[in-house]
Design a protein around this motif. Structure first.
Motif, mmCIF file in Angstrom:
data_model
loop_
_atom_site.group_PDB
_atom_site.id
_atom_site.type_symbol
_atom_site.label_atom_id
_atom_site.label_comp_id
_atom_site.label_asym_id
_atom_site.label_seq_id
_atom_site.Cartn_x
_atom_site.Cartn_y
_atom_site.Cartn_z
ATOM 1 N N PHE A 162 0.835 -1.202 0.000
ATOM 2 C CA PHE A 162 0.000 0.000 0.000
ATOM 3 C C PHE A 162 0.872 1.255 0.000
ATOM 4 O O PHE A 162 0.638 2.187 -0.770
ATOM 5 N N VAL A 163 1.889 1.268 0.857
ATOM 6 C CA VAL A 163 2.802 2.419 0.899
ATOM 7 C C VAL A 163 3.534 2.551 -0.437
ATOM 8 O O VAL A 163 3.684 3.662 -0.971
ATOM 9 N N ALA A 164 3.973 1.428 -1.012
ATOM 10 C CA ALA A 164 4.652 1.455 -2.316
ATOM 11 C C ALA A 164 3.719 2.003 -3.398
ATOM 12 O O ALA A 164 4.143 2.806 -4.239
ATOM 13 N N ASN A 165 2.456 1.591 -3.378
ATOM 14 C CA ASN A 165 1.479 2.121 -4.338
ATOM 15 C C ASN A 165 1.295 3.621 -4.143
ATOM 16 O O ASN A 165 1.242 4.380 -5.107
ATOM 17 N N ALA A 166 1.205 4.054 -2.896
ATOM 18 C CA ALA A 166 1.003 5.480 -2.622
ATOM 19 C C ALA A 166 2.178 6.305 -3.136
ATOM 20 O O ALA A 166 1.982 7.356 -3.761
ATOM 21 N N ILE A 167 3.387 5.827 -2.911
ATOM 22 C CA ILE A 167 4.571 6.553 -3.391
ATOM 23 C C ILE A 167 4.646 6.506 -4.915
ATOM 24 O O ILE A 167 4.847 7.529 -5.569
ATOM 25 N N ALA A 168 4.485 5.317 -5.472
ATOM 26 C CA ALA A 168 4.609 5.139 -6.932
ATOM 27 C C ALA A 168 3.607 5.984 -7.697
ATOM 28 O O ALA A 168 3.941 6.581 -8.719
ATOM 29 N N TRP A 169 2.390 6.051 -7.198
ATOM 30 C CA TRP A 169 1.334 6.746 -7.962
ATOM 31 C C TRP A 169 1.212 8.214 -7.592
ATOM 32 O O TRP A 169 0.263 8.879 -7.981
ATOM 33 N N LEU A 170 2.211 8.732 -6.893
ATOM 34 C CA LEU A 170 2.352 10.185 -6.752
ATOM 35 C C LEU A 170 3.355 10.725 -7.774
ATOM 36 O O LEU A 170 3.343 11.898 -8.096
ATOM 37 N N ILE A 171 4.210 9.838 -8.284
ATOM 38 C CA ILE A 171 5.220 10.245 -9.269
ATOM 39 C C ILE A 171 4.563 10.705 -10.568
ATOM 40 O O ILE A 171 4.919 11.756 -11.110
ATOM 41 N N GLY A 172 3.608 9.923 -11.071
ATOM 42 C CA GLY A 172 2.935 10.264 -12.323
ATOM 43 C C GLY A 172 2.286 11.631 -12.314
ATOM 44 O O GLY A 172 2.549 12.469 -13.190
ATOM 45 N N PRO A 173 1.436 11.914 -11.338
ATOM 46 C CA PRO A 173 0.776 13.210 -11.337
ATOM 47 C C PRO A 173 1.721 14.388 -11.133
ATOM 48 O O PRO A 173 1.546 15.432 -11.752
#
Length: 186
Positions: free
Chosen positions: A122-133
């Motif tokens: 979950f933390v990895a998803n949160a970090i990863a999907w802040l990069i795109g935006p």
């Protein structure tokens, strides 16, 4: 001899895992379940990427996501969205960085491991999907509201997908491995 974190020497097994993983990322990524947010869908390949990241490590996880996402974007004809591609790689890198906390190779993936895995992913998803935006806003000038909505949906749907399918995959994989101490001499 222990491997250093930045040791870039790949074994044949890791090279093959990267290639197979990237190919699976592309093929499974073709299954796209739409969400109400434009250009954002439920993606099943991140569960497989989580499995590969735990089994083969952070660099295989990173390359699987980065290469696989780049190929998938190129095949879709919509252009390469490099910040989102980077996010896929970062997800694999982060999940794989915590592989030492799991003993799936020894046949163990118990309730405490499942909880730990899901907090990490979950933390990895949160970090990863802040990069795109962030990249889309800064570099591409995309509307902030649009990319924030895409990011939130990506974090949630990918976390749920990995929680369900990734947990099943890791549990099944662990069960195929011989538990240490389970073999006894007759």
């Amino acid at each position: 001899m222990k491997k250093k974190l930045l040791d870039t020497k790949f074994t044949i097994k890791e090279v093959v895992a990267t290639g197979i993983g990237a190919a699976l990322f592309v093929v499974i990524g073709m299954i796209s379940i739409p969400t109400p947010v434009p250009n954002t869908s439920i993606q099943l390949q991140y569960a497989v990427q989580a499995l590969f990241s735990v089994v083969f490590g952070p660099f295989v996880g990173f390359l699987m996501g980065f290469i696989g996402h780049a190929i998938k974007d190129a095949m879709s004809g919509g252009g390469l969205w490099w910040f989102w591609i980077a996010g896929s790689g970062v997800f694999g890198l982060l999940v794989g960085s915590f592989r030492k906390f799991f003993q799936v190779e020894e046949g163990k993936f118990e309730v405490k491991d499942i909880v730990r895995f899901n907090v990490i992913q979950f933390v990895a998803n949160a970090i990863a999907w802040l990069i795109g935006p962030i990249g889309d806003v800064i570099v591409s000038g995309e509307p902030v509201n649009k990319v924030i909505a895409q990011s939130i949906v990506a974090i949630l749907v990918n976390s749920v997908t990995v929680a369900v399918i990734g947990t099943v995959l890791l549990t099944a994989y662990a069960r195929t491995q011989t538990r240490s101490g389970s073999l006894k001499k007759d």
